[in-house]
Motif scaffolding. Structure first.
Motif, mmCIF file in Angstrom:
data_model
loop_
_atom_site.group_PDB
_atom_site.id
_atom_site.type_symbol
_atom_site.label_atom_id
_atom_site.label_comp_id
_atom_site.label_asym_id
_atom_site.label_seq_id
_atom_site.Cartn_x
_atom_site.Cartn_y
_atom_site.Cartn_z
ATOM 1 N N UNK A 230 0.833 -1.206 0.000
ATOM 2 C CA UNK A 230 0.000 0.000 0.000
ATOM 3 C C UNK A 230 0.869 1.259 0.000
ATOM 4 N N UNK A 231 1.958 1.224 0.779
ATOM 5 C CA UNK A 231 2.843 2.390 0.833
ATOM 6 C C UNK A 231 3.558 2.608 -0.495
ATOM 7 N N UNK A 232 3.994 1.484 -1.099
ATOM 8 C CA UNK A 232 4.739 1.605 -2.349
ATOM 9 C C UNK A 232 3.856 2.181 -3.443
ATOM 10 N N UNK A 233 2.608 1.694 -3.454
ATOM 11 C CA UNK A 233 1.722 2.111 -4.537
ATOM 12 C C UNK A 233 1.183 3.513 -4.321
ATOM 13 N N UNK A 234 1.173 3.963 -3.062
ATOM 14 C CA UNK A 234 0.630 5.299 -2.786
ATOM 15 C C UNK A 234 1.449 6.347 -3.514
ATOM 16 N N UNK A 235 0.790 7.327 -4.042
ATOM 17 C CA UNK A 235 1.503 8.397 -4.728
ATOM 18 C C UNK A 235 1.786 8.064 -6.169
ATOM 19 N N UNK A 236 1.591 6.826 -6.525
ATOM 20 C CA UNK A 236 1.782 6.478 -7.925
ATOM 21 C C UNK A 236 0.549 5.707 -8.369
ATOM 22 N N UNK A 237 -0.544 6.468 -8.526
ATOM 23 C CA UNK A 237 -1.787 5.821 -8.928
ATOM 24 C C UNK A 237 -1.788 5.568 -10.428
ATOM 25 N N UNK A 238 -2.746 4.795 -10.854
ATOM 26 C CA UNK A 238 -2.851 4.522 -12.279
ATOM 27 C C UNK A 238 -3.293 5.777 -13.037
ATOM 28 N N UNK A 239 -3.198 5.693 -14.332
ATOM 29 C CA UNK A 239 -3.632 6.817 -15.164
ATOM 30 C C UNK A 239 -5.117 6.682 -15.458
ATOM 31 N N UNK A 240 -5.792 7.848 -15.430
ATOM 32 C CA UNK A 240 -7.198 7.859 -15.811
ATOM 33 C C UNK A 240 -7.259 8.028 -17.323
ATOM 34 N N UNK A 266 -6.490 12.771 -29.991
ATOM 35 C CA UNK A 266 -7.719 12.307 -30.625
ATOM 36 C C UNK A 266 -8.822 12.236 -29.598
ATOM 37 N N UNK A 267 -9.514 11.110 -29.557
ATOM 38 C CA UNK A 267 -10.616 10.995 -28.606
ATOM 39 C C UNK A 267 -10.147 10.574 -27.206
ATOM 40 N N UNK A 268 -8.853 10.394 -27.024
ATOM 41 C CA UNK A 268 -8.344 9.894 -25.738
ATOM 42 C C UNK A 268 -7.845 11.028 -24.862
ATOM 43 N N UNK A 269 -8.373 11.077 -23.661
ATOM 44 C CA UNK A 269 -7.900 12.063 -22.689
ATOM 45 C C UNK A 269 -7.320 11.283 -21.507
ATOM 46 N N UNK A 270 -6.049 11.543 -21.165
ATOM 47 C CA UNK A 270 -5.462 10.835 -20.023
ATOM 48 C C UNK A 270 -4.934 11.838 -19.016
ATOM 49 N N UNK A 271 -4.868 11.409 -17.777
ATOM 50 C CA UNK A 271 -4.352 12.285 -16.735
ATOM 51 C C UNK A 271 -4.219 11.515 -15.439
ATOM 52 N N UNK A 272 -3.596 12.136 -14.443
ATOM 53 C CA UNK A 272 -3.422 11.500 -13.138
ATOM 54 C C UNK A 272 -4.390 12.097 -12.148
ATOM 55 N N UNK A 273 -5.205 11.287 -11.500
ATOM 56 C CA UNK A 273 -6.075 11.795 -10.437
ATOM 57 C C UNK A 273 -5.196 12.347 -9.315
ATOM 58 N N UNK A 274 -5.668 13.329 -8.568
ATOM 59 C CA UNK A 274 -4.840 13.906 -7.499
ATOM 60 C C UNK A 274 -4.491 12.851 -6.453
#
Ligand SMILES: Nc1ncnc2c1ncn2[C@@H]1O[C@H](COP(=O)(O)OP(=O)(O)OP(=O)(O)O)[C@@H](O)[C@H]1O
Ligand SMILES: [Mg+2]
Lengths: 321, 310
Positions: A230-240, A266-274
């Motif tokens: 959980x600690x390792x993955x925190x701060x590095x979430x998947x891309x939306x 194109x039709x793809x919008x990607x980003x990182x949730x806060x």
């Protein structure tokens, strides 16, 4: 998880400055300080050639470290191998079998090699282990006639001949079909629930993410990080990732809701949730729809560990040599 | 799960689950093997694995076939000269008069090449073969113990030396009894002894021949610890056997010959004298012991420090 007796060491694997330089000069493991807490399912991650198997061989006393030390179950290795190893089941770099012996005879031989195992109950132990990995029906078949997955199962069965305090599994699902992988994962969870500490090397990130409580990441012989998953993955979430015929409006709405690093192609919008105070993804989707964005798909891509891994190694998941 | 509950999924293990015992590590040392029983399991497994293996059975069958060939040849070619069956004393001429001599003939014929070759295969494969298939690492993490494993391998190789020799002798005795008369035995020294004593001497000869193979076995075991290829170890050992045989036959190398493991091999014939001439027989035992000590130690030194990377 049943962690009841206090006299057993809390750290099941501990290495200090563990280093292995092979005779050719190859530095395979470089000053490794690994700490595996008791009761954990510990994922040992790293690309091909990063030193996972070499570390495991040193843990098990098969190769001598160039420098540094190891302790298993609180006892130094390899000096106390005779006391420690009956408590440890291992699968190291794939199974190895006597092709001319049946599956059952293979296990009986490994069991006989352990001087602490009781000969009178050997047959029962062997049969239980075979049943546990789903090989009971192929017990009398010569091992050379086993399929890759059956061999892998037999290797696992050897690690499960006795109740173990620690299981060291080097890529245990290698060669298994999806059903076999699920079975092995279920087996690992079951063993972990019984209190066995499991040290699991793999380069399958989602496998680690599915079963592990802790993980360590290796790269080029060095430990990059270790700790609870959980600690390792925190701060590095998947891309939306949102696909929509209205990408401009979607990008604007997402930005308002704190999504950063937005790219539109194109039709793809990607980003990182806060990372801090992340919005509920369902609310985010509803907000898009409310603003008239026609959403075709809405998903998180890439496991969080994978993101963490790429962030750590900076180079992704391929052979680094 | 409660600390007193054994693992539900582990019904038949010989000890309760790992968390039920208050002592750390459940005191594995206290359960170390004392007498036979637990500790001898590996030796029994090794003997079974070696002697039930197809390759071993084929080698034993070939060894058993040698006396059959010699016996049949002698039976149907009587009148021929006594050459061909090996450099040993001329037992072959006596076979037609007494089938027991087929035992000595067959041992003399197989000792220079067939027997040491078979022993070289078993000894050379002992560790290297396990390394080649990767089973060595699983034996060691079981944990077999490196010294224990080496001792078990050597003991099994020695057992093979004895079984191989007895196979030749047994087959020769059967064929000899079938094709030729049995009776009083005229020893090499000219004395005649009853058949029973002849048989006892034949057993002693077989033991002497088996002891002659102790050095090759140790040498092969040492070679076996050097490589991860069973084939390479077997080939090297058999190659060494043949080289030593050649060296032992070159007159100019007289100085080193007393130290070659095959130097006293034919001393078994001295058991067929009355009284028995012990000097070469004992020299042979001493030399084989020396080889066992030297190459056994070398194997130990190598195997206990070696990185198992396969
Ligand atoms: N016996 C050996 N001699 C020399 N170099 C070796 C030896 N074994 C491994 N190496 C090197 O050590 C490094 C680490 O190898 P290791 O097998 O530990 O990697 P790994 O993390 O297990 O990889 P994989 O995911 O492919 O199993 C590699 O660069 C490899 O080439
Ligand atoms: Mg590996």
């Amino acid at each position: 998880m049943g962690t009841s007796t206090t006299s057993e060491p809390e750290t099941v694997i501990a290495t200090r400055d563990l280093t292995k330089r092979f005779r050719g000069g190859q530095l395979a493991v470089d000053r490794l300080d690994l700490t595996v807490p008791r009761g954990s399912v510990f994922g040992f991650l790293g690309p091909n050639g990063s030193g996972k198997t070499t570390t495991i061989r040193m843990l098990m006393g098969l190769i001598e470290p160039t420098s540094g030390s190891t302790a298993l179950l609180g006892r130094p290795m390899p000096v106390e191998a005779g006391r420690v190893l009956p408590e440890v089941g291992a699968l190291i770099e794939g199974p190895a079998l006597y092709g001319f012996l049946s599956g059952r005879a293979n296990l009986a031989r490994i069991d006989a090699a352990d001087p602490t195992s009781e000969p009178r109950t050997r047959r029962a132990r062997v049969d239980t282990a075979l049943k546990r990995v789903g090989l009971a029906a192929a017990a009398t078949k010569k091992a050379r006639a086993y399929s890759l997955g059956m061999k892998q199962r037999l290797g696992l069965a050897a690690a499960l001949l006795k109740p173990r305090s620690l299981l060291v599994l080097d890529e245990p699902t290698n060669g298994l079909d999806p059903q076999g992988m699920r079975e092995i994962r279920a087996l690992i969870r079951e063993l972990a629930a019984d209190g066995t500490t499991i040290f699991l090397s793999s380069h399958l990130l989602d496998e680690i993410e599915q079963v592990c409580t802790h993980a360590a990441v290796m790269s080029q012989g060095r430990l990059l990080t270790q700790g609870p998953v959980a600690d390792l993955a925190a701060g590095a979430r998947g891309r939306l990732v949102v696909t929509t015929p209205d990408p401009g409006e979607a990008a604007r709405v997402l930005e308002v809701h704190g999504v950063h690093g937005i790219t539109v192609s194109g039709p793809r919008v990607t980003g990182h949730p806060p990372a801090v105070d992340p919005p509920d993804l369902a609310d985010l989707n509803a907000a898009l729809v409310r603003s008239g964005v026609r959403v075709r798909s809405f998903a998180i891509e890439g496991t969080s560990l994978e993101e963490a891994f790429v962030a750590l190694t900076g180079e992704g998941f391929h052979v680094s040599d | 799960m409660s600390p007193t509950e054994p693992g539900a999924a582990a019904p038949v293990y010989d000890v309760p689950g790992p968390r039920t015992d208050p002592a750390p590590l459940r005191d594995a040392a206290a359960r170390r093997p004392r007498g036979l029983g637990r500790g001898s399991g590996l030796l029994r497994s090794e003997l079974r694995t070696t002697f039930l293996r197809g390759r071993t059975l084929v080698m034993l069958a070939v060894l058993a076939a040698v006396p059959v060939l010699v016996g049949v040849a002698v039976r149907f070619e009587t009148g021929g000269d006594e050459g061909g069956a090996g450099a040993g004393p001329a037992f072959i001429a006596q076979v037609t008069h007494n089938g027991l001599f087929l035992v000595f003939t067959a041992l003399a014929a197989t000792l220079p090449v067939f027997l040491p070759m078979a022993v070289g295969v078993v000894a050379g494969d002992a560790i290297a073969g396990e390394a080649a298939t990767g089973t060595l690492r699983y034996l060691l993490v079981a944990p077999a113990g490196r010294v224990r494993l080496l001792l078990v391998k050597y003991a099994t190789t020695l057992a093979f030396c004895l079984v191989a020799t007895l196979t030749v002798a047994g087959s020769a005795l059967a064929v000899g009894a079938l094709l030729f008369p049995l009776g009083k035995v005229t020893l090499l020294s000219g004395t005649t002894v009853p058949l029973v004593e002849g048989l006892l001497r034949a057993v002693a000869v077989a033991v002497a021949v088996a002891v002659s193979l102790v050095g090759v076995a140790a040498l092969g075991l040492f070679v076996s610890t050097l490589t991860n290829s069973g084939i390479a170890a077997m080939a090297t050992t058999v190659g060494l056997v043949i080289t030593v045989q050649i060296l032992n036959a070159v007159p100019q190398l007289e100085m080193i010959q007393p130290y070659l493991f095959s130097h006293y091999w034919l001393s078994f014939a001295d058991l067929l004298r009355s009284p028995v001439e012990w000097s070469d027989l004992l020299s042979n035992v001493g030399l084989q012991g020396l080889y066992a000590a030297v190459f056994g130690s070398a194997a130990w030194a190598r195997f206990t420090t070696r990185d198992i990377t396969v």
